[in-house]
Design an enzyme around this catalytic site. Structure first.
Site, PDB file in Angstrom:
ATOM      1  N   PRO A 116      42.122  39.232  38.727  1.00  0.00           N
ATOM      2  CA  PRO A 116      41.232  39.095  40.013  1.00  0.00           C
ATOM      3  C   PRO A 116      40.598  39.513  40.607  1.00  0.00           C
ATOM      4  O   PRO A 116      40.266  41.119  39.986  1.00  0.00           O
ATOM      5  CB  PRO A 116      42.671  39.667  40.924  1.00  0.00           C
ATOM      6  CG  PRO A 116      43.191  40.328  40.658  1.00  0.00           C
ATOM      7  CD  PRO A 116      42.961  40.344  39.280  1.00  0.00           C
ATOM      8  N   GLU A 117      39.090  39.025  40.822  1.00  0.00           N
ATOM      9  CA  GLU A 117      37.795  39.102  40.780  1.00  0.00           C
ATOM     10  C   GLU A 117      37.693  39.575  42.084  1.00  0.00           C
ATOM     11  O   GLU A 117      38.329  39.578  43.132  1.00  0.00           O
ATOM     12  CB  GLU A 117      36.629  38.669  39.921  1.00  0.00           C
ATOM     13  CG  GLU A 117      36.921  38.530  38.446  1.00  0.00           C
ATOM     14  CD  GLU A 117      36.177  37.530  37.500  1.00  0.00           C
ATOM     15  OE1 GLU A 117      35.071  36.961  38.082  1.00  0.00           O
ATOM     16  OE2 GLU A 117      37.020  36.806  36.704  1.00  0.00           O
TER      17      GLU A 117
END
Ligand code: ZN
Length: 282
Positions: free
Chosen positions: A2-3
Site C-alpha cells: 500500500p502506498e
C-alpha cells in the site's frame, strides 16, 4: 505494498467503523507486530477510545482519548477489517485483535507479518525515526517545488530510486513512482541531479496530481490491496506503465519494458522516456 493513496483510503474507510469506540481488550498471536510488546499495549490502550485516525506518508496514526497514538505501518500486505461479532471466525493470517465495548472487533490481517504497530505519546511523532525523517506530504500546501529541486540536486542516484526515498517526499512507492515518471516523460534511470528546472516542475506537479487522483479512485488494487470494508480500489484501470510490460504505451504505442532500478521492478516506455546524457552541474 500500500502506498499513500491506499493508506489514505484505509484511513477514510476505517475511521467511521471504529471512531469513538472504547477498547476493552487487545490480543495477538504474533507479538513481534507490536513493537512495544503486548503488555505495554494492554496497559496503555485498553480502556481508551479512538478519537480519530491521521496519516503521515504510509503511516496510520490511530489517536486515542488518553493521549496515546498507535502508529501503524501496513508494509507489504497488512490490512484492517472490522467484525460486528467477536464470534466471527478468524482467518489464520489475523494477528492482532482489538475488542471494543460494543463487542465488535478490529482485526489486523497480515499474510507476511511485516507490518508493525508502535505506541507513542500523541505529539511525540518525532520520536519515531522514520516519521521524524519523513519528507513533505505531496499536496500543494506542503510540497514545496524549490525545496524538492534542492533535494534532487543532492542525489546522484536514479530519479526512480530518489522518488522511493521517503525523506524526499512522503508516500510514493513502486507503482506511483513508475506512473509519475511516465507522466513526466522521465527515464527512471535519469540521475536526479541532471533534471532540468522544467522537468522538476513537471514532475512535482504530476506527483501531486497523480496521488490525488489515485486517492479519489480509492487507490490501486494491483495485488491484494482492499480498504477496511473489503472494497478494491479502481486506480489500476488508470495505470499507464506499472505491471504493463509488453503492452503498447498509451501515448506512442511502443511496448512498455520492465527493468530493475535499485532492485525494484521498474516499468517505462523507451520511446517517451529517453535517457538523456547530460553533464551534471558542477
Ligand atoms: Zn510511449
Amino acid at each position: 505494498m500500500p502506498e499513500l493513496p491506499e493508506v489514505e483510503t484505509v484511513r477514510r474507510s476505517l475511521l467511521p467503523l471504529i471512531k469513538s469506540k472504547r477498547i476493552t481488550a487487545i490480543s495477538t498471536n504474533w507479538a513481534k507486530i507490536l513493537i512495544n510488546g503486548l503488555p505495554t499495549f494492554q496497559k496503555d490502550v485498553v480502556g481508551a477510545a479512538v478519537t480519530t485516525i491521521d496519516r503521515r506518508g504510509k503511516y496510520l496514526l490511530i489517536r486515542l482519548n488518553n493521549g496515546e497514538t498507535i502508529v501503524s505501518h501496513l508494509r507489504m500486505e497488512g490490512r484492517y477489517y472490522v467484525v460486528s461479532d467477536a464470534h466471527t471466525p478468524f482467518d489464520k493470517h489475523d494477528h492482532v485483535t482489538f475488542t471494543f465495548q460494543d463487542g465488535s472487533q478490529l482485526r489486523y490481517r497480515d499474510l507476511r507479518k511485516f507490518g508493525r504497530m508502535r505506541l507513542i505519546h500523541t505529539g511525540q511523532e518525532q520520536s519515531v525515526p522514520a516519521l521524524a525523517k519523513l519528507g513533505p506530504e505531496p499536496t500543494p500546501a506542503t510540497f514545496d517545488e524549490a525545496a524538492f529541486a534542492q533535494k534532487l540536486k543532492r542525489h546522484h542516484k536514479a530519479i526512480k530510486s530518489v522518488l522511493l526515498d521517503q525523506t524526499v517526499v512522503a508516500g510514493i512507492g513502486n507503482i506511483y513512482a513508475d506512473e509519475v515518471l511516465w507522466l513526466s516523460r522521465l527515464n527512471p534511470l535519469q540521475p536526479a541531479d541532471t533534471l532540468t528546472k522544467k522537468e522538476i516542475h513537471t514532475l512535482h506537479d504530476n506527483i501531486i496530481k497523480e496521488l490525488d487522483a489515485a486517492i479519489a479512485a480509492g487507490g490501486t488494487s494491483a495485488h491484494t490491496y482492499v480498504d477496511a470494508e473489503g472494497n478494491r480500489g479502481s486506480f489500476q484501470d488508470a495505470l499507464h506503465v506499472y505491471d504493463r510490460e509488453g503492452t503498447p504505451c498509451d501515448r506512442c504505442g511502443t511496448l512498455i519494458v520492465k527493468i530493475k532500478v535499485g532492485q525494484r521492478g521498474t516499468h517505462y516506455c523507451p520511446h517517451c522516456q529517453p535517457l538523456h546524457q547530460r553533464r551534471r552541474p558542477a
